[in-house]
Scaffold this active site. Structure first.
Site, PDB file in Angstrom:
ATOM      1  N   HIS A  74       1.193   3.376  -9.019  1.00 13.59           N
ATOM      2  CA  HIS A  74       0.414   4.525  -8.536  1.00 13.59           C
ATOM      3  C   HIS A  74       0.470   5.753  -9.443  1.00 13.59           C
ATOM      4  O   HIS A  74      -0.292   6.699  -9.250  1.00 13.59           O
ATOM      5  CB  HIS A  74       0.868   4.923  -7.128  1.00 13.59           C
ATOM      6  CG  HIS A  74       2.257   5.481  -7.058  1.00 13.59           C
ATOM      7  ND1 HIS A  74       3.385   4.700  -7.179  1.00 13.59           N
ATOM      8  CD2 HIS A  74       2.703   6.751  -6.882  1.00 13.59           C
ATOM      9  CE1 HIS A  74       4.455   5.448  -7.073  1.00 13.59           C
ATOM     10  NE2 HIS A  74       4.078   6.694  -6.899  1.00 13.59           N
ATOM     11  N   LYS A  85      -5.241   6.343  -3.652  1.00 13.61           N
ATOM     12  CA  LYS A  85      -5.093   7.802  -3.718  1.00 13.61           C
ATOM     13  C   LYS A  85      -4.475   8.273  -5.039  1.00 13.61           C
ATOM     14  O   LYS A  85      -4.143   9.450  -5.191  1.00 13.61           O
ATOM     15  CB  LYS A  85      -4.295   8.326  -2.525  1.00 13.61           C
ATOM     16  CG  LYS A  85      -2.854   7.887  -2.426  1.00 13.61           C
ATOM     17  CD  LYS A  85      -2.207   8.500  -1.180  1.00 13.61           C
ATOM     18  CE  LYS A  85      -0.716   8.221  -1.133  1.00 13.61           C
ATOM     19  NZ  LYS A  85      -0.397   6.778  -1.071  1.00 13.61           N
ATOM     20  N   GLU A 137       9.989  -5.350   3.816  1.00  8.76           N
ATOM     21  CA  GLU A 137      11.418  -5.623   3.744  1.00  8.76           C
ATOM     22  C   GLU A 137      11.892  -6.606   4.815  1.00  8.76           C
ATOM     23  O   GLU A 137      13.086  -6.877   4.914  1.00  8.76           O
ATOM     24  CB  GLU A 137      12.206  -4.312   3.805  1.00  8.76           C
ATOM     25  CG  GLU A 137      11.956  -3.440   2.576  1.00  8.76           C
ATOM     26  CD  GLU A 137      12.834  -2.209   2.508  1.00  8.76           C
ATOM     27  OE1 GLU A 137      13.694  -2.036   3.407  1.00  8.76           O
ATOM     28  OE2 GLU A 137      12.669  -1.418   1.567  1.00  8.76           O
TER      29      GLU A 137
END
Length: 445
Positions: free
Chosen positions: A139, A166, A335
């Site tokens: 990102h 984003k 996870e």
């Protein structure tokens, strides 16, 4: 007389001992200080009288292609002068390259591939017969992503990049530039707006896995990476070790503590938060329904090494889809998702639910140092801590390369550029060493 002479000898010896003791007390600290000053002086002299950096390729001004004039062999051997020099370099404020410079660089693909060495990599027959797939969920910090990609790159492998929706426009353009230049690198066809600890992080990897399954490259195993990971093994080494798995998978899968159970026993809602993550799944008091088919939930981390057969099974399994849907409103589902699915009866490379826990130190997927376990499980962090996780420093080079894991997390050139430079150098050395004596296919010219 004999007694008197003996007493004199004893007194003389005692006086001599007192003299030596006083001498040590007075001069040993000064001697140690002097030695320390000498080492520091040597560091300063060596650092000041050698060029600070050497450009890898003439005409390239990017900080990413500047090699510091330091001996990685000496760093590996824990030479105090060279380690001290790395600390001096680390304290220097470096201007971080902007994502725009990578956009500009990949605007000329032949030059980019030549300067970065993508176009002159040889492939052994063993590597050719055992392609590896990668899912890179990233990102930010385009140049660090490029260095990671270059470190794991082999022309016969296949790479999927998933960027966060984003992310900045510049970062996205830089990732598109990488995919445009490298024929075996592509952008995930479906991209998520990724929020920390939410289902979107898991879906990002799943999107890449779906795309990788339909790629022309018939890869054997897939490995997922994030932007602050870095390999500790060369491609040749990874191929060799992946073969040893013989179809099994490698990931952490353990029984959850009572605290970890809170992540999936209660409904979580994605809410705005006032700190860096912006949005975060927040626990409510609403209990969740039990998992589908009363499946026992195991926990681990987000990192995996999965066989092609496992991914194919997972992609077509109704049970896996139901586990995914059930995980939508849990905290950090990546996870527990992989750790649970690998325990399902009948999955390729199944880990039986009755088998003991596989911890992160037993699984070789990722070497992470947690601050609260330092001194007990591993030596102290020589870099910096961020949220209790060590960002490694150059003094850990030897430990990282010898521990046995395949990848390390976290690395950051702003924290320690020398470690990344030395890992790049060591990986290149190891790749050439392991390719010696094998039949190679190399680019023409």
């Amino acid at each position: 007389m004999r007694r008197l002479r003996g007493a004199c000898h004893t007194g003389a010896r005692m006086n001599a001992r007192r003299f030596m003791l006083n001498l040590r007390r007075r001069f040993l600290p000064s001697l140690l200080s002097a030695l320390t000053l000498i080492v520091l002086l040597l560091v300063c002299i060596k650092y000041n009288y050698l060029p600070e950096s050497l450009p890898v390729e003439q005409g390239t001004t990017s900080q990413q292609f500047v090699k510091h004039n330091i001996s990685c062999k000496a760093i590996y051997d824990m030479d105090p002068v060279e380690v001290g020099k790395s600390l001096v370099i680390r304290r220097e404020r470096t201007v971080e390259d902007k994502d725009e410079s990578l956009i500009s660089f990949t605007g000329n693909c032949p030059a980019f591939m030549k300067i970065r060495g993508y176009d002159n990599l040889c492939v052994s027959d063993e590597e050719k017969d055992f392609p590896i797939a990668y899912s890179l969920v990233v990102h930010k910090n385009a140049w660090m992503v490029e260095r990671l990609l270059r470190a794991v790159y082999s022309p016969n492998n296949i790479y999927c990049i998933h960027y966060d929706q984003k992310s900045s426009a510049e970062f996205i353009s830089a990732m598109e530039g990488l995919a445009g230049c490298l024929p075996n690198v592509f952008i995930s066809s479906k991209r998520e707006t990724v929020h920390y600890a939410s289902i979107s992080r898991l879906k990002a990897d799943l999107n890449c896995l779906s795309d990788l399954l339909i790629s022309e490259v018939k890869w054997k195993y897939v490995i997922n990476l994030c932007g602050q990971d870095f390999p500790l093994k060369s491609n040749m080494e990874l191929v060799s070790e992946l073969k040893e798995l013989k179809g099994s998978n490698m990931l952490e899968t353990s029984r959850p503590s009572e605290l970890k159970k809170q992540r999936f026993l209660f409904h979580h809602e994605l809410q705005d938060v006032s700190f860096e993550y912006k949005k975060l799944p927040v626990k409510t008091q609403q209990p969740k329904s039990p998992p589908p088919y009363d499946i026992k939930i195991f926990v681990g981390n987000a990192y995996f090494v999965l066989s092609r057969e496992f991914v194919q099974f997972m992609n077509s399994s109704v049970v896996v889809r139901e586990i995914l849907a059930w995980s939508e409103d849990t905290y950090s589902p990546d996870e527990h998702f992989w750790a649970t699915v690998v325990r399902l009866p009948g999955v390729p490379g199944e880990v039986s639910s009755s088998e003991p826990d596989i911890t992160d130190l037993m699984s070789k997927t990722r070497l992470v140092k947690w601050q609260y376990l330092e001194e007990n499980l591993y030596p102290p962090c020589s870099g910096q801590h961020v949220r209790s996780v060590c960002i490694f420093g150059a003094a850990e080079l030897r430990w990282l390369l010898n521990y046995g894991h395949w990848f390390a997390n976290k690395l950051d050139p702003k924290v320690d550029p020398i470690l990344i430079q030395c890992l790049e150098e060591k990986l290149e050395e190891k790749q050439k060493l392991f390719q010696e004596g094998t039949r190679l296919t190399c680019p023409k010219g």
